[in-house]
Design an enzyme around this catalytic site. Structure first.
Site, mmCIF file in Angstrom:
data_model
loop_
_atom_site.group_PDB
_atom_site.id
_atom_site.type_symbol
_atom_site.label_atom_id
_atom_site.label_comp_id
_atom_site.label_asym_id
_atom_site.label_seq_id
_atom_site.Cartn_x
_atom_site.Cartn_y
_atom_site.Cartn_z
ATOM 1 N N ASP A 59 48.045 107.337 42.888
ATOM 2 C CA ASP A 59 48.071 108.792 43.036
ATOM 3 C C ASP A 59 46.870 109.243 43.860
ATOM 4 O OD1 ASP A 59 50.316 109.311 41.116
ATOM 5 O OD2 ASP A 59 48.876 108.435 39.709
ATOM 6 N N ASP A 61 44.643 112.511 43.913
ATOM 7 C CA ASP A 61 44.312 113.789 43.293
ATOM 8 C C ASP A 61 43.307 114.540 44.143
ATOM 9 O OD1 ASP A 61 45.995 113.204 41.185
ATOM 10 O OD2 ASP A 61 44.404 112.355 39.933
ATOM 11 N N ASP A 138 34.200 112.231 33.846
ATOM 12 C CA ASP A 138 33.801 111.319 32.791
ATOM 13 C C ASP A 138 32.875 110.197 33.250
ATOM 14 O OD1 ASP A 138 35.825 110.060 34.211
ATOM 15 O OD2 ASP A 138 37.226 109.958 32.541
#
Length: 443
Positions: A59, A61, A138
């Protein structure tokens, strides 16, 4: 650790070597349009990390300074989703690109953000700037921003250095960040298994003690995480790390208990063999089923409970159904198991008993069952792990690929063998039950 005021390291393409032709063309187009409209926009997260590691991203993003409503005005195919975390999806047929607005630190005084008493983020629509957004991410290796138009890479937190050293490091105070979202515990495990990285010492230290926080995460979300963990292509390594960090008992307590209870080690071998096979199937581009995964993970408890019910007089199928219902209900308290998957799990278990029947009619009907292949693979897995079903697995391996004439011979031979065994048992029983003749009289 860097402070919020520290400037990002601006890394030119000559240094980071991200190949432009590996970047999704649609993602480039979205970023170009956002930038032309006056907004900041970058590729971010796992796609940048994977490009730097030479891995093809799944993916792409995008993070931007544009608000969700502003993104929707720029793209006709845009849909806004989420309440806790508002996102924009820009669709291309069935495919889509995910675009997130930069986030900022927040507390309960913010209109868009909310944190509960345990420190967990429960609402997360506090928009901010690029350098604020970095500190909301994170791990350092997921906080790299790449501008595919200029070719420049931004690194605020030493993510490139951690990539070079092969380590997983949380941004900020590890305990606070894990409490904000306990699923980060699982993400640390998943990235360590996927990338072959070590978890950095300060990040690693509180993980085992905080694993119990996973029990406060919604069961539906944990089901999704289990599938990501064990159907990632690195499921076996992930499973071993979950055990190492004492997280398995908070996700799959029946599995953890089964491994401890089974002194033969057959069940642990079965789980590891299954995950190894799953990893191989995924590498070969083959499909895998969550229903099969749960059939393996819960099998020991279900099998033992079904046998116990049969000793109490319950018919075999009824005993299995009751044991299956109990095991799935207990598991759902921790991770959801959608019915479309649990039904497959039940069918795989139920068909195990039918592998004992080798008459032609029933054997032919079983081969034609829609779940035959999954149930047969499960039987072979049991045999390979050490359960006493090796003969059944070999017979069914031969039968399913045999011609009609060969199948008739196989079934006839099996019936003759079974009949002979029955006659031997009957003779043995008859001989063993007769009284010995009295010794002859001394007279």
């Amino acid at each position: 650790m860097l402070s919020h005021e520290d400037a990002a390291a601006h890394v030119p393409s000559a240094v980071h070597h991200i190949p432009p032709d590996k970047v999704c063309g649609r993602a480039k187009d979205v970023i170009r349009r956002l930038q032309k409209a006056g907004y900041e926009a970058y590729l971010v997260g796992g796609c940048v990390r994977d490009l730097l590691l030479g891995i093809t991203p799944k993916d792409f993003d995008i993070a931007t300074s544009a608000r969700p409503e502003e993104i929707r005005r720029l793209f006709n195919s845009c849909r806004l989703i989420g309440r806790r975390f508002r996102l924009a999806h820009i669709y291309y047929g069935r495919d889509y690109l995910e675009v997130a607005t930069f986030r900022a630190p927040h507390d309960d005084s913010d209109a868009g953000g909310k944190v509960n008493d345990e420190g967990r983020i429960t609402h997360d629509n506090v928009y901010g700037t690029l350098d604020e957004d970095v500190w909301r991410r994170d791990f350092t290796i997921n906080a790299l921003f790449y501008n595919p138009i200029s070719g420049e890479l931004l690194d605020f937190v030493g993510g490139l250095e951690d990539l070079r050293h092969g380590q997983i490091r949380l941004i900020g105070d590890p305990e606070m960040r894990f409490r904000e979202d306990p699923v980060r515990l699982l993400r640390a495990i998943r990235f360590a298994a996927k990338l072959g990285f070590a978890i950095e010492e300060d990040t690693r230290e509180p993980m085992t003690s905080l694993a119990i926080l996973l029990e406060g995460v919604s069961s539906a979300r944990l089901f999704d995480e289990i599938i990501k963990l064990l159907h990632s292509g690195d499921g076996l390594n992930t499973f071993r790390l979950l055990r190492e960090y004492d997280m398995l008992q908070h996700l799959l307590p029946l599995t953890a208990e089964s491994i401890e209870e089974d002194s033969s080690g057959n069940f642990e071998r079965m789980v590891e063999l299954s995950l190894g096979n799953t990893d191989q199937r995924l590498r070969e581009g083959k499909s895998v089923m969550p229903g099969f995964l749960y059939a393996v993970l819960l099998w020991h408890k279900v099998n033992l409970a079904a046998l116990a019910l049969q000793t109490e007089g319950a018919p075999e199928l009824q005993a299995l159904n009751e044991a299956a219902t109990d095991a799935l209900r207990d598991q759902v308290d921790f991770t959801a198991v959608p019915r479309r998957f649990s039904n497959i799990t039940r069918e795989i278990w139920a068909l195990q008993a039918r592998f004992r029947y080798r008459d032609l009619r029933r054997a032919s009907a079983l081969v034609g069952n829609v779940r035959f292949r999954a149930a047969y693979d499960f039987l072979c897995l049991r045999a390979e792990a050490g359960e006493p079903v090796k003969e059944d697995a070999e017979w069914w391996t031969t039968f399913q690929f045999a011609t009609q004439e060969e199948r008739e011979v196989l079934c006839r031979d099996s019936a003759d063998k079974k009949g002979g065994l029955r006659r031997r048992k009957k003779r043995k029983k008859s001989t063993g039950s007769s009284k010995a003749a009295p010794p002859p009289s001394a007279e």
